[in-house]
Scaffold this active site. Sequence first.
Site, PDB file in Angstrom:
ATOM      1  CG  ASP A  67      -1.073   0.893   1.831  1.00 33.77           C
ATOM      2  OD1 ASP A  67      -2.791   1.594   1.353  1.00 33.77           O
ATOM      3  OD2 ASP A  67      -0.816   2.100   2.733  1.00 33.77           O
ATOM      4  CG  ASP A  69      -0.139   5.401   2.791  1.00 37.61           C
ATOM      5  OD1 ASP A  69      -1.141   5.085   2.581  1.00 37.61           O
ATOM      6  OD2 ASP A  69       0.729   4.457   3.575  1.00 37.61           O
ATOM      7  CG  ASP A 172       0.830   6.428  13.220  1.00 40.18           C
ATOM      8  OD1 ASP A 172       1.493   6.514  13.202  1.00 40.18           O
ATOM      9  OD2 ASP A 172      -0.240   4.845  13.284  1.00 40.18           O
TER      10      ASP A 172
HETATM   11  P1  ATP Z   1      -0.777   0.208   6.120  1.00 40.55           P
HETATM   12  O1  ATP Z   1      -1.504   0.711   4.801  1.00 40.55           O
HETATM   13  O2  ATP Z   1       0.442  -1.210   5.852  1.00 40.55           O
HETATM   14  O3  ATP Z   1      -1.637  -0.563   6.964  1.00 40.55           O
HETATM   15  P2  ATP Z   1      -0.020   2.519   7.328  1.00 40.55           P
HETATM   16  O4  ATP Z   1       1.194   2.780   8.486  1.00 40.55           O
HETATM   17  O5  ATP Z   1       0.813   2.709   5.745  1.00 40.55           O
HETATM   18  O6  ATP Z   1       0.614   0.495   7.073  1.00 40.55           O
HETATM   19  P3  ATP Z   1      -2.005   3.859   6.493  1.00 40.55           P
HETATM   20  O7  ATP Z   1      -3.861   4.042   7.164  1.00 40.55           O
HETATM   21  O8  ATP Z   1      -2.012   3.295   5.349  1.00 40.55           O
HETATM   22  O9  ATP Z   1      -1.104   3.401   7.538  1.00 40.55           O
HETATM   23  O10 ATP Z   1      -1.594   5.393   6.817  1.00 40.55           O
HETATM   24  C1  ATP Z   1      -0.171   6.253   6.070  1.00 40.55           C
HETATM   25  C2  ATP Z   1       0.515   7.340   7.456  1.00 40.55           C
HETATM   26  O11 ATP Z   1      -0.321   8.216   7.664  1.00 40.55           O
HETATM   27  C3  ATP Z   1       0.831   6.138   8.292  1.00 40.55           C
HETATM   28  O12 ATP Z   1       2.302   5.184   8.046  1.00 40.55           O
HETATM   29  C4  ATP Z   1       1.231   6.899   9.502  1.00 40.55           C
HETATM   30  O13 ATP Z   1       2.341   7.692   9.564  1.00 40.55           O
HETATM   31  C5  ATP Z   1      -0.094   8.257   9.118  1.00 40.55           C
HETATM   32  N1  ATP Z   1      -1.406   7.740   9.551  1.00 40.55           N
HETATM   33  C6  ATP Z   1      -2.347   6.800   9.471  1.00 40.55           C
HETATM   34  N2  ATP Z   1      -3.571   6.565  10.201  1.00 40.55           N
HETATM   35  C7  ATP Z   1      -2.941   7.324  12.063  1.00 40.55           C
HETATM   36  C8  ATP Z   1      -3.621   8.064  12.276  1.00 40.55           C
HETATM   37  N3  ATP Z   1      -4.843   7.865  12.931  1.00 40.55           N
HETATM   38  N4  ATP Z   1      -2.913   9.186  13.018  1.00 40.55           N
HETATM   39  C9  ATP Z   1      -1.689   9.665  12.744  1.00 40.55           C
HETATM   40  N5  ATP Z   1      -0.845   8.730  11.837  1.00 40.55           N
HETATM   41  C10 ATP Z   1      -1.454   8.742  10.695  1.00 40.55           C
HETATM   42 MG    MG Z   2      -0.555   2.626   3.788  1.00 44.99          MG
END
Ligand code: ATP
Ligand code: MG
Length: 464
Positions: A67, A69, A172
């Site tokens: 995934d 971002d 986070d």
């Molecule tokens: P994955 O996509 O593998 O589930 P991810 O860490 O990339 O994990 P996402 O939901 O895609 O999760 O979020 C992308 C990024 O945005 C995270 O890595 C983090 O830096 C930030 N993020 C996401 N949700 C939050 C939150 N609730 N509070 C603070 N930062 C967040």
């Molecule tokens: Mg992600």
Amino acid sequence: MSQIGDAAITPQKLFPELIPREAHNMRNSDLSPNTLKVLQHLITKGYKAYAVGGCIRDKLMGSKPKDFDVVTNATPDQIKECFRNCRLIGRRFRLAHITFGREIIEVATFRGHHDAEPATQASTPEEPTNNKPNPRSKRKIDDGVLAKKNEAGQLLRDNIFGSIEEDAARRDFTFNAMYFDVSDESILDFAKGLDSISSRTIVMIGDSAIRFREDPVRMIRAIRFACKLNMRLPDVLSLSIQKHAYLLANIPPARLFEEVSKLLLSGTGEATFVSLLKHNLLSQLFPLLAALLKDDSSKEYQFICNMLRNTDKRINNDQRITPAFLYAAFLWYPMEERAQELMFDSTMPLHDAINLASAEILQQQSRRIMIPKRFSTPVREIWALQLRLQRRQGKRCLQLLTHPKFRAAYDFLLLRASVEGGNLLELANWWTNIQEVSSNQQTKMVNELPNKSPRKRPKRKPKK
Ligand code: ATP
Ligand code: MG
């Protein structure tokens, strides 16, 4: 220097350590080609743009990023100007979605601090110059409110834009505040995320009490990362989650569906379930189920663990899975108990009681986690088929073998039999055997069944 971890304050800004390409193994080729295209296009247009979050963390931890971002200093409107295939979404957190066939690249603008910019009504939008975007540019969103907090400190709206240093401080966990630059394949590590990865310890940015209050979903994310990435959750963080678990009640049910699906369908669902229980989060997410889990030898507990163990195996073997099966299992015993109550309190037949109980239980659960119709409909089908699988008299029961939901319902029956044994095991074995024989033998199996209809009124369970 800003403090990381359970410090008294949430850092306003973090400053990066540059990790050159020679010092790590993340490469442009680890990104999906469309992610790379989006990043390069934004950079060509004069903006800053980075891959951020899970894709870097996962790659540095040895797994394949799935995934991607993207984050940039371009505002949502500026992003939209750069791409024809772009749509702006989200009210709480405004984002751009850039679509390439079935792939959607999510692009966010650097977030700034709420305290730095008090929650205000948007002023007249500033017109950014093409190559010098103003990160604090504001744009009216519906009612014009860019940022909003409730009395608990929870962020209800989060659309104040800022610098990359501020953006990093708003993330986070430290391993999620790493930014990959496709122009030289370097990484900006703002919060010693690399240390957290090498010590396999989850480290929160800022004070967990404040950060969990701002967004209680971070508690679920902490559990997910600890289980999925096999990382240690330090005691302070673990205790802080237990203490703040009740805050999850403030999260809108629609937001929780995606989070909970990710949580339980991560390939480590069983460990995650155990951890959710330990941290008082299960009763927030699935109160109806949690009320039935007396101890870890109860059939309800065993049922969920068996289901998640099978699901984990399927995920790790790249087999298909559906959230419908998971929700069917999480709510089966609450539904069964309610159906029994209805049968005894009124003179309702079993079939009708299951129908009504199914609707009631799904509705109650939807007050915590909104289950989209495309999943709640199959949940009801799986449940209704349990009754039909029980009624084997007559050749019509063979038609069930071609029912589109037969496979899911049969797997569900096997699961129930694995914890309940007895008649259910005999029934499950019969359905296993009938799938393996010729149609003549199938008819013979049906004819050989003793001619009795299933018991309609199970004994009432003593009231607890
Ligand atoms: P994955 O996509 O593998 O589930 P991810 O860490 O990339 O994990 P996402 O939901 O895609 O999760 O979020 C992308 C990024 O945005 C995270 O890595 C983090 O830096 C930030 N993020 C996401 N949700 C939050 C939150 N609730 N509070 C603070 N930062 C967040
Ligand atoms: Mg992600």
